[in-house]
Design a protein around this motif. Structure first.
Motif, PDB file in Angstrom:
ATOM      1  N   SER A   1      34.718  36.587 -66.443  1.00  0.00           N
ATOM      2  CA  SER A   1      36.162  36.779 -66.522  1.00  0.00           C
ATOM      3  C   SER A   1      36.707  37.491 -65.292  1.00  0.00           C
ATOM      4  N   SER A   2      37.953  37.210 -65.017  1.00  0.00           N
ATOM      5  CA  SER A   2      38.762  38.075 -64.168  1.00  0.00           C
ATOM      6  C   SER A   2      38.738  39.478 -64.774  1.00  0.00           C
ATOM      7  N   PRO A   3      38.760  40.521 -63.955  1.00  0.00           N
ATOM      8  CA  PRO A   3      38.723  41.874 -64.517  1.00  0.00           C
ATOM      9  C   PRO A   3      40.048  42.337 -65.110  1.00  0.00           C
ATOM     10  N   LEU A   4      41.123  41.572 -64.940  1.00  0.00           N
ATOM     11  CA  LEU A   4      42.431  42.018 -65.399  1.00  0.00           C
ATOM     12  C   LEU A   4      42.514  42.045 -66.923  1.00  0.00           C
ATOM     13  N   ASP A   5      43.289  42.997 -67.435  1.00  0.00           N
ATOM     14  CA  ASP A   5      43.315  43.272 -68.875  1.00  0.00           C
ATOM     15  C   ASP A   5      43.677  42.049 -69.707  1.00  0.00           C
ATOM     16  N   ARG A   6      44.634  41.243 -69.240  1.00  0.00           N
ATOM     17  CA  ARG A   6      45.091  40.126 -70.061  1.00  0.00           C
ATOM     18  C   ARG A   6      43.997  39.083 -70.273  1.00  0.00           C
ATOM     19  N   CYS A   7      43.089  38.969 -69.320  1.00  0.00           N
ATOM     20  CA  CYS A   7      41.945  38.069 -69.511  1.00  0.00           C
ATOM     21  C   CYS A   7      40.931  38.674 -70.464  1.00  0.00           C
ATOM     22  N   ARG A   8      40.643  39.937 -70.306  1.00  0.00           N
ATOM     23  CA  ARG A   8      39.661  40.589 -71.167  1.00  0.00           C
ATOM     24  C   ARG A   8      40.156  40.640 -72.607  1.00  0.00           C
ATOM     25  N   GLN A   9      41.466  40.842 -72.778  1.00  0.00           N
ATOM     26  CA  GLN A   9      42.034  40.812 -74.127  1.00  0.00           C
ATOM     27  C   GLN A   9      41.912  39.425 -74.754  1.00  0.00           C
ATOM     28  N   THR A  10      42.137  38.411 -73.947  1.00  0.00           N
ATOM     29  CA  THR A  10      42.048  37.039 -74.446  1.00  0.00           C
ATOM     30  C   THR A  10      40.660  36.741 -74.982  1.00  0.00           C
TER      31      THR A  10
ATOM     32  N   ASP B   1      28.069  28.494 -61.746  1.00  0.00           N
ATOM     33  CA  ASP B   1      27.558  27.265 -62.355  1.00  0.00           C
ATOM     34  C   ASP B   1      26.095  27.044 -61.990  1.00  0.00           C
ATOM     35  N   ALA B   2      25.758  27.296 -60.732  1.00  0.00           N
ATOM     36  CA  ALA B   2      24.368  27.138 -60.296  1.00  0.00           C
ATOM     37  C   ALA B   2      23.466  28.154 -60.992  1.00  0.00           C
ATOM     38  N   GLU B   3      23.965  29.374 -61.166  1.00  0.00           N
ATOM     39  CA  GLU B   3      23.163  30.393 -61.837  1.00  0.00           C
ATOM     40  C   GLU B   3      22.949  30.053 -63.305  1.00  0.00           C
ATOM     41  N   VAL B   4      24.003  29.568 -63.959  1.00  0.00           N
ATOM     42  CA  VAL B   4      23.880  29.180 -65.371  1.00  0.00           C
ATOM     43  C   VAL B   4      22.852  28.064 -65.524  1.00  0.00           C
ATOM     44  N   GLU B   5      22.857  27.108 -64.610  1.00  0.00           N
ATOM     45  CA  GLU B   5      21.865  26.027 -64.694  1.00  0.00           C
ATOM     46  C   GLU B   5      20.448  26.552 -64.514  1.00  0.00           C
ATOM     47  N   ARG B   6      20.277  27.476 -63.568  1.00  0.00           N
ATOM     48  CA  ARG B   6      18.934  28.041 -63.360  1.00  0.00           C
ATOM     49  C   ARG B   6      18.449  28.779 -64.605  1.00  0.00           C
ATOM     50  N   GLU B   7      19.339  29.499 -65.263  1.00  0.00           N
ATOM     51  CA  GLU B   7      18.952  30.337 -66.388  1.00  0.00           C
ATOM     52  C   GLU B   7      18.886  29.568 -67.713  1.00  0.00           C
ATOM     53  N   HIS B   8      19.769  28.567 -67.873  1.00  0.00           N
ATOM     54  CA  HIS B   8      19.920  27.948 -69.189  1.00  0.00           C
ATOM     55  C   HIS B   8      19.775  26.422 -69.193  1.00  0.00           C
ATOM     56  N   GLY B   9      19.590  25.827 -68.034  1.00  0.00           N
ATOM     57  CA  GLY B   9      19.380  24.389 -67.984  1.00  0.00           C
ATOM     58  C   GLY B   9      20.657  23.596 -67.763  1.00  0.00           C
ATOM     59  N   PRO B  10      20.508  22.299 -67.512  1.00  0.00           N
ATOM     60  CA  PRO B  10      21.638  21.459 -67.110  1.00  0.00           C
ATOM     61  C   PRO B  10      22.620  21.125 -68.231  1.00  0.00           C
ATOM     62  N   ASP B  11      22.263  21.380 -69.479  1.00  0.00           N
ATOM     63  CA  ASP B  11      23.163  21.071 -70.591  1.00  0.00           C
ATOM     64  C   ASP B  11      23.925  22.292 -71.089  1.00  0.00           C
ATOM     65  N   ALA B  12      23.817  23.396 -70.381  1.00  0.00           N
ATOM     66  CA  ALA B  12      24.472  24.633 -70.812  1.00  0.00           C
ATOM     67  C   ALA B  12      25.996  24.504 -70.728  1.00  0.00           C
ATOM     68  N   VAL B  13      26.663  25.256 -71.599  1.00  0.00           N
ATOM     69  CA  VAL B  13      28.120  25.360 -71.577  1.00  0.00           C
ATOM     70  C   VAL B  13      28.467  26.819 -71.308  1.00  0.00           C
ATOM     71  N   TRP B  14      29.341  27.053 -70.333  1.00  0.00           N
ATOM     72  CA  TRP B  14      29.725  28.425 -70.035  1.00  0.00           C
ATOM     73  C   TRP B  14      31.230  28.508 -69.828  1.00  0.00           C
ATOM     74  N   LEU B  15      31.746  29.725 -69.853  1.00  0.00           N
ATOM     75  CA  LEU B  15      33.194  29.927 -69.852  1.00  0.00           C
ATOM     76  C   LEU B  15      33.597  30.922 -68.779  1.00  0.00           C
ATOM     77  N   ALA B  16      34.717  30.635 -68.129  1.00  0.00           N
ATOM     78  CA  ALA B  16      35.314  31.561 -67.174  1.00  0.00           C
ATOM     79  C   ALA B  16      36.790  31.711 -67.510  1.00  0.00           C
ATOM     80  N   CYS B  17      37.244  32.939 -67.691  1.00  0.00           N
ATOM     81  CA  CYS B  17      38.642  33.216 -68.030  1.00  0.00           C
ATOM     82  C   CYS B  17      39.365  33.699 -66.782  1.00  0.00           C
ATOM     83  N   SER B  18      40.483  33.042 -66.475  1.00  0.00           N
ATOM     84  CA  SER B  18      41.186  33.371 -65.244  1.00  0.00           C
ATOM     85  C   SER B  18      42.692  33.174 -65.432  1.00  0.00           C
ATOM     86  N   HIS B  19      43.367  32.803 -64.358  1.00  0.00           N
ATOM     87  CA  HIS B  19      44.828  32.784 -64.301  1.00  0.00           C
ATOM     88  C   HIS B  19      45.322  31.410 -63.858  1.00  0.00           C
TER      89      HIS B  19
END
Length: 237
Positions: free
Chosen positions: A54-63, A139-157
């Motif tokens: 996530s973005s470090p801003l409060d509105r993202c962390r609250q979301t 995305d590259a780190e998630v693939e290394r750690e969890h494989g090519p079928d992993a789903v991950w989330l990024a909260c931003s603006h």
């Protein structure tokens, strides 16, 4: 490659007041935004998320608060590169007032040439570069750690997500204002060795179709997993 879910934060007090929040401290979700955050957690319930950034801003962390409360296995990881554009002297001002500034027209028609005023201001090019760099590295780190079928989330603006989408579609930054990203919406991108695929854009509906599906058998002469489907996606992979 993994599937990235880009979440824009829920509606904030600045959104509902017509204020350009930027990196202003203390900007929180309004009542509607809080409800959007709860609904978001419900929409994501069916997806096996591996990583949340996530973005470090409060509105993202609250979301992300309701989501993380129901998924204790997830740890929130913060990345300033996903933070809002640094609007410099425009920060905290009303959008109606800013629309009268000469720079406004540049932001609308040639954003690649726009640099926000003041010592804290950055250019939209810089914002785009750091944001794209962030999601591709994660995305590259998630693939290394969890494989090519992993789903991950990024909260931003909004502007940040629009820039990431423009990059994924091979659009010049000057065209990113054609993209609309609503509060609490989800945009899904899958990066591959061939090209990125935009799977959802500003989605506010059901997300079940983004869950990993069984890998198709591969052999010589069959379609590659990362190839575009001629005639359009069949909904079976």
């Amino acid at each position: 490659m993994p599937t990235l879910l880009l979440v824009r934060h829920g509606r904030s007090t600045a959104n509902s007041s017509g204020i350009l929040a930027g990196w202003s401290p203390g900007v929180a979700l309004d009542e509607h935004g809080e409800q959007q955050a709860k609904t978001l957690a419900e929409r994501l319930a069916a997806l096996p998320l591996q990583t949340v950034v996530s973005s470090p801003l409060d509105r993202c962390r609250q979301t992300l608060g309701p989501l993380l409360a129901t998924r204790p296995e997830l740890t929130l990881r913060l990345d300033e590169r996903l933070g809002e554009c640094r609007y410099g002297d425009w920060t905290g001002r009303g959008l109606a007032e800013l629309a009268k500034e000469p720079l406004w027209a540049t932001v609308q028609t040639q954003p690649s040439a726009a640099t926000f005023p003041g010592p804290e201001g950055e250019s939209l090019r810089e914002m785009s570069h750091r944001a794209v760099e962030s999601v591709r590295e994660w995305d590259a780190e998630v693939e290394r750690e969890h494989g090519p079928d992993a789903v991950w989330l990024a909260c931003s603006h909004g502007d940040v997500i629009k820039a990431i989408v423009a990059d994924a579609l091979g659009l010049h930054l000057d065209l990113f204002q054609r993209i609309s990203i609503e509060p609490a919406s989800i945009t899904a991108i899958r990066y591959t060795s061939v090209r990125p695929y935009l799977l959802r854009l500003g989605d506010t509906g059901d997300l079940g179709g983004l869950a990993p599906r069984p890998r198709p058998a591969s052999s010589d002469g069959e379609q590659g997993r990362d190839d575009a489907v001629v005639g359009g996606d069949t909904g079976t992979r």
